[in-house]
Write a protein that holds these residues in place. Structure first.
Motif, mmCIF file in Angstrom:
data_model
loop_
_atom_site.group_PDB
_atom_site.id
_atom_site.type_symbol
_atom_site.label_atom_id
_atom_site.label_comp_id
_atom_site.label_asym_id
_atom_site.label_seq_id
_atom_site.Cartn_x
_atom_site.Cartn_y
_atom_site.Cartn_z
ATOM 1 N N THR A 47 1.853 1.069 -2.036
ATOM 2 C CA THR A 47 0.648 0.458 -1.468
ATOM 3 C C THR A 47 0.680 0.520 0.056
ATOM 4 O O THR A 47 -0.335 0.791 0.698
ATOM 5 N N ALA A 48 1.841 0.301 0.637
ATOM 6 C CA ALA A 48 1.977 0.368 2.097
ATOM 7 C C ALA A 48 1.763 1.790 2.613
ATOM 8 O O ALA A 48 1.276 1.983 3.732
ATOM 9 N N LEU A 49 2.101 2.781 1.811
ATOM 10 C CA LEU A 49 1.932 4.175 2.228
ATOM 11 C C LEU A 49 0.488 4.664 2.124
ATOM 12 O O LEU A 49 0.121 5.640 2.773
ATOM 13 N N TYR A 50 -0.325 3.995 1.323
ATOM 14 C CA TYR A 50 -1.686 4.470 1.074
ATOM 15 C C TYR A 50 -2.494 4.686 2.360
ATOM 16 O O TYR A 50 -3.096 5.744 2.534
ATOM 17 N N PRO A 51 -2.518 3.734 3.289
ATOM 18 C CA PRO A 51 -3.287 3.983 4.527
ATOM 19 C C PRO A 51 -2.785 5.218 5.290
ATOM 20 O O PRO A 51 -3.564 5.965 5.868
ATOM 21 N N THR A 115 4.313 10.416 -9.278
ATOM 22 C CA THR A 115 2.954 10.434 -9.842
ATOM 23 C C THR A 115 2.085 9.348 -9.219
ATOM 24 O O THR A 115 0.887 9.560 -9.029
ATOM 25 N N SER A 116 2.681 8.214 -8.893
ATOM 26 C CA SER A 116 1.897 7.152 -8.248
ATOM 27 C C SER A 116 1.446 7.562 -6.851
ATOM 28 O O SER A 116 0.298 7.325 -6.461
ATOM 29 N N ILE A 117 2.347 8.176 -6.093
ATOM 30 C CA ILE A 117 1.982 8.659 -4.755
ATOM 31 C C ILE A 117 0.885 9.715 -4.859
ATOM 32 O O ILE A 117 -0.095 9.708 -4.112
ATOM 33 N N MET A 118 1.046 10.637 -5.795
ATOM 34 C CA MET A 118 0.046 11.697 -5.942
ATOM 35 C C MET A 118 -1.291 11.141 -6.423
ATOM 36 O O MET A 118 -2.349 11.605 -5.996
ATOM 37 N N ILE A 123 -6.879 9.711 -4.864
ATOM 38 C CA ILE A 123 -7.905 8.722 -4.510
ATOM 39 C C ILE A 123 -8.331 8.920 -3.064
ATOM 40 O O ILE A 123 -9.517 8.903 -2.743
ATOM 41 N N ALA A 124 -7.354 9.131 -2.173
ATOM 42 C CA ALA A 124 -7.671 9.359 -0.759
ATOM 43 C C ALA A 124 -8.535 10.596 -0.572
ATOM 44 O O ALA A 124 -9.376 10.637 0.328
#
Length: 186
Positions: A47-51, A115-118, A123-124
């Motif tokens: 979640t922290a990496l998403y931005p 897979t979660s990161i991808m 989404i991004a």
């Protein structure tokens, strides 16, 4: 997508309870909760990496995130695998027999991270349709592999189904997102 993910990650427990009984399901549930604990710990990191994924889309950062996360979670997985008897023993001596299932599930942990990161990257990029189709495919694959493996291998079969589906998920996402990722860099 989130509802389908819940189905995907819980179908093995439901199928175990229907195909093997509650004792096996209880053993698997404890090993799965340990696996789930480590997923939850690293979900905050994801979640922290998403931005950063949204703002900074260059391949080097994305590749570094995937590689470093995979390595860290591989190390965590090895530690849990090596101490599985001790961890499961905290719940009672009976649960130690679920160590093989825990070991297999922990082998899947680095793939869950990838897979979660991808998925977050998809989404991004606005590629939600890919995730919906993939989620439906994975639910079908998970149900089918559990249906085949649980009667033969019980809780070990459910864990094998998880690693099989997570590896397939990672390969499919890599293939589907490679094109979107390359076109985004241009």
């Amino acid at each position: 997508v989130e509802i389908m993910a819940i189905i995907y990650f819980r179908v093995d427990i439901f199928m175990l309870s229907r195909m093997t009984g509650f004792e096996s399901t209880g053993l698997y549930q404890v090993s799965y909760k340990i696996f789930d604990f480590f997923i939850a710990i690293f979900a905050g990191f994801i979640t922290a990496l998403y931005p950063r994924l949204v703002r900074n889309r260059d391949s080097m950062n994305f590749t570094q995130i995937l590689a470093s996360g995979f390595i860290v979670l591989s190390i965590v997985s090895v530690v849990v695998i090596l101490t599985g008897d001790i961890i499961l023993g905290l719940f009672g001596e009976t649960y130690i027999q679920a160590n093989r299932a825990l070991s297999i599930l922990m082998t899947a942990l680095p793939f869950v991270f990838v897979t979660s990161i991808m998925a977050n990257y998809a989404i991004a990029l606005g590629k939600i349709a890919i995730l919906i189709k993939l989620a439906l495919t994975l639910i079908i694959l998970n149900v089918a592999s559990n249906y085949i493996l649980i009667p033969v291998y019980s809780i070990t079969g459910a864990a094998l189904s998880t690693i099989f589906c997570e590896a397939a998920n990672a390969m499919i996402l890599l293939c589907l997102l490679r094109k979107a990722f390359q076109s985004n860099l241009k």
